[in-house]
Design a protein around this motif. Structure first.
Motif, mmCIF file in Angstrom:
data_model
loop_
_atom_site.group_PDB
_atom_site.id
_atom_site.type_symbol
_atom_site.label_atom_id
_atom_site.label_comp_id
_atom_site.label_asym_id
_atom_site.label_seq_id
_atom_site.Cartn_x
_atom_site.Cartn_y
_atom_site.Cartn_z
ATOM 1 N N VAL A 1 0.800 -1.229 0.000
ATOM 2 C CA VAL A 1 0.000 0.000 0.000
ATOM 3 C C VAL A 1 0.831 1.276 0.000
ATOM 4 O O VAL A 1 0.266 2.369 -0.107
ATOM 5 N N GLN A 2 2.124 1.158 0.076
ATOM 6 C CA GLN A 2 2.967 2.355 0.174
ATOM 7 C C GLN A 2 2.898 3.165 -1.126
ATOM 8 O O GLN A 2 3.176 2.651 -2.212
ATOM 9 N N ASN A 3 2.517 4.423 -1.007
ATOM 10 C CA ASN A 3 2.455 5.335 -2.158
ATOM 11 C C ASN A 3 1.593 4.782 -3.296
ATOM 12 O O ASN A 3 1.927 4.932 -4.471
ATOM 13 N N ASN A 4 0.479 4.157 -2.953
ATOM 14 C CA ASN A 4 -0.341 3.500 -3.963
ATOM 15 C C ASN A 4 -1.815 3.613 -3.569
ATOM 16 O O ASN A 4 -2.310 2.834 -2.753
ATOM 17 N N THR A 5 -2.507 4.577 -4.156
ATOM 18 C CA THR A 5 -3.907 4.804 -3.791
ATOM 19 C C THR A 5 -4.786 3.605 -4.093
ATOM 20 O O THR A 5 -5.693 3.268 -3.319
ATOM 21 N N GLN B 1 -4.304 1.102 -1.374
ATOM 22 C CA GLN B 1 -4.848 1.656 -0.130
ATOM 23 C C GLN B 1 -6.365 1.489 -0.110
ATOM 24 O O GLN B 1 -6.951 1.146 0.919
ATOM 25 N N GLU B 2 -6.991 1.726 -1.259
ATOM 26 C CA GLU B 2 -8.440 1.535 -1.363
ATOM 27 C C GLU B 2 -8.822 0.079 -1.128
ATOM 28 O O GLU B 2 -9.801 -0.217 -0.437
ATOM 29 N N ARG B 3 -8.051 -0.837 -1.707
ATOM 30 C CA ARG B 3 -8.359 -2.260 -1.563
ATOM 31 C C ARG B 3 -8.195 -2.709 -0.115
ATOM 32 O O ARG B 3 -8.991 -3.499 0.395
ATOM 33 N N LEU B 4 -7.145 -2.226 0.544
ATOM 34 C CA LEU B 4 -6.938 -2.581 1.947
ATOM 35 C C LEU B 4 -8.117 -2.141 2.795
ATOM 36 O O LEU B 4 -8.626 -2.911 3.620
ATOM 37 N N ALA C 1 -0.662 2.948 4.903
ATOM 38 C CA ALA C 1 -2.063 2.880 4.488
ATOM 39 C C ALA C 1 -2.774 4.224 4.553
ATOM 40 O O ALA C 1 -3.689 4.484 3.756
ATOM 41 N N ILE C 2 -2.377 5.076 5.496
ATOM 42 C CA ILE C 2 -3.153 6.302 5.730
ATOM 43 C C ILE C 2 -2.559 7.550 5.101
ATOM 44 O O ILE C 2 -3.264 8.552 4.961
ATOM 45 N N ARG C 3 -1.301 7.508 4.713
ATOM 46 C CA ARG C 3 -0.685 8.708 4.137
ATOM 47 C C ARG C 3 -1.249 8.972 2.733
ATOM 48 O O ARG C 3 -1.271 8.099 1.885
ATOM 49 N N ASN C 4 -1.727 10.196 2.539
ATOM 50 C CA ASN C 4 -2.299 10.621 1.265
ATOM 51 C C ASN C 4 -3.590 9.882 0.899
ATOM 52 O O ASN C 4 -4.013 9.920 -0.261
ATOM 53 N N TYR C 5 -4.207 9.216 1.871
ATOM 54 C CA TYR C 5 -5.482 8.551 1.596
ATOM 55 C C TYR C 5 -6.414 8.779 2.781
ATOM 56 O O TYR C 5 -6.380 8.052 3.773
ATOM 57 N N GLN C 6 -7.250 9.796 2.653
ATOM 58 C CA GLN C 6 -8.076 10.266 3.763
ATOM 59 C C GLN C 6 -9.037 9.214 4.308
ATOM 60 O O GLN C 6 -9.196 9.098 5.538
ATOM 61 N N PRO C 7 -9.719 8.417 3.462
ATOM 62 C CA PRO C 7 -10.662 7.436 4.022
ATOM 63 C C PRO C 7 -10.005 6.451 4.987
ATOM 64 O O PRO C 7 -10.586 6.114 6.032
ATOM 65 N N ALA C 8 -8.793 5.991 4.666
ATOM 66 C CA ALA C 8 -8.109 5.058 5.558
ATOM 67 C C ALA C 8 -7.662 5.762 6.828
ATOM 68 O O ALA C 8 -7.720 5.181 7.924
ATOM 69 N N LEU C 9 -7.214 7.001 6.703
ATOM 70 C CA LEU C 9 -6.814 7.750 7.902
ATOM 71 C C LEU C 9 -8.009 7.938 8.828
ATOM 72 O O LEU C 9 -7.899 7.715 10.043
ATOM 73 N N ALA D 1 -6.486 10.308 19.469
ATOM 74 C CA ALA D 1 -6.163 10.534 18.062
ATOM 75 C C ALA D 1 -7.201 11.461 17.480
ATOM 76 O O ALA D 1 -8.378 11.404 17.842
ATOM 77 N N GLU D 2 -6.765 12.333 16.598
ATOM 78 C CA GLU D 2 -7.676 13.282 15.967
ATOM 79 C C GLU D 2 -7.544 13.177 14.455
ATOM 80 O O GLU D 2 -6.472 12.886 13.928
ATOM 81 N N LYS D 3 -8.664 13.426 13.778
ATOM 82 C CA LYS D 3 -8.624 13.426 12.323
ATOM 83 C C LYS D 3 -7.772 14.588 11.838
ATOM 84 O O LYS D 3 -7.887 15.705 12.329
ATOM 85 N N VAL D 4 -6.896 14.288 10.890
ATOM 86 C CA VAL D 4 -6.028 15.308 10.310
ATOM 87 C C VAL D 4 -6.082 15.159 8.792
ATOM 88 O O VAL D 4 -6.704 14.246 8.251
ATOM 89 N N ASP D 5 -5.395 16.060 8.114
ATOM 90 C CA ASP D 5 -5.317 16.004 6.657
ATOM 91 C C ASP D 5 -4.315 14.923 6.262
ATOM 92 O O ASP D 5 -3.142 14.982 6.626
ATOM 93 N N ALA D 6 -4.767 13.928 5.524
ATOM 94 C CA ALA D 6 -3.906 12.805 5.154
ATOM 95 C C ALA D 6 -2.750 13.214 4.261
ATOM 96 O O ALA D 6 -1.770 12.464 4.133
#
Length: 216
Positions: free
Chosen positions: A125-129, A132-135, A168-176, A190-195
């Motif tokens: 999932v690294q650097n791969n949207t 990340q979606e599939r996970l 999994a969560i970097r640059n992919y907001q739904p997973a974060l 933990a708080e929601k932040v900008d992925a």
């Protein structure tokens, strides 16, 4: 892939991997397992030209087989991880139905298997949207959070789970957002932040990493 070809592949993997198998203790402690010599090109020559998809499926068959030793499963994990370093192969995991059996290994009774499974997830999932979606769709965020935060879990397992979660969560907001919800439900701050804000994501990942070290 027929049983004979699968057995030949496994035997060749064992015989040609440095020292016979990856060091399970090293994997558990978060260190990289020794890379095997079983490159896709060598495997293709050995097996008469199987596709990398065939090799990925063969590796997963070994990983999930009930009658394969732990050492041989770790070799198969190492080979699988090398294959999915390729973006195309990582994307093909969904088509091959490999996400479900891989994520199932996160619940293995063996810490070494849990470690390697988390490592493979992180690589995929690294650097791969797309992955990340599939996970996320396969329900992979919840078990990663559980491994990363579980008291009594070996440090190596927790660190690889944190690595996978970070990927999994970097640059992919739904997973974060899903990870934050799981962390809060488990009683972790933990708080929601900008992925896409790496420093903000680190406010979630760094405490988990520190707790993993403290669990040693």
């Amino acid at each position: 892939m027929g049983d004979k070809r699968l057995n030949d592949l496994l035997r060749w993997s064992i015989e040609n991997s440095p020292n016979g198998a990856p060091d399970a203790s090293a994997a558990t402690n978060g260190a990289a397992a020794p890379a095997s010599n079983l490159t896709p090109d060598v495997m293709a020559a050995l097996m008469g030209g199987p596709s990398e998809a065939d090799l990925m499926k063969a590796s997963m068959e070994i990983i999930t087989a009930a009658d394969v030793t732990l050492e041989n499963k770790l070799i198969a994990f190492d080979n699988f991880e090398q294959l999915i370093e390729s973006l195309d192969n990582a994307n093909n995991m969904a088509n091959l139905g490999l996400w479900t059996p891989l994520l199932a290994q996160l619940a293995s009774d063996d810490a070494e298997v849990r470690t390697m499974a988390a490592w493979c997830v992180g690589t995929a999932v690294q650097n791969n949207t797309r992955t990340q979606e599939r996970l996320l769709a396969a329900g992979g965020v919840e078990p990663l959070v559980a491994l990363a935060t579980r008291e009594g879990e070996p440090e190596g397992v927790r660190r690889k789970a944190v690595y996978a979660l970070s990927s999994a969560i970097r640059n992919y907001q739904p997973a974060l957002d899903a990870a934050v919800a799981e962390l809060v439900a488990a009683g972790h701050a933990a708080e929601k932040v900008d992925a896409t804000d790496m420093e903000a994501v680190d406010t979630i990942i760094t405490p988990l990493r520190e707790k993993a070290k403290a669990s040693a």
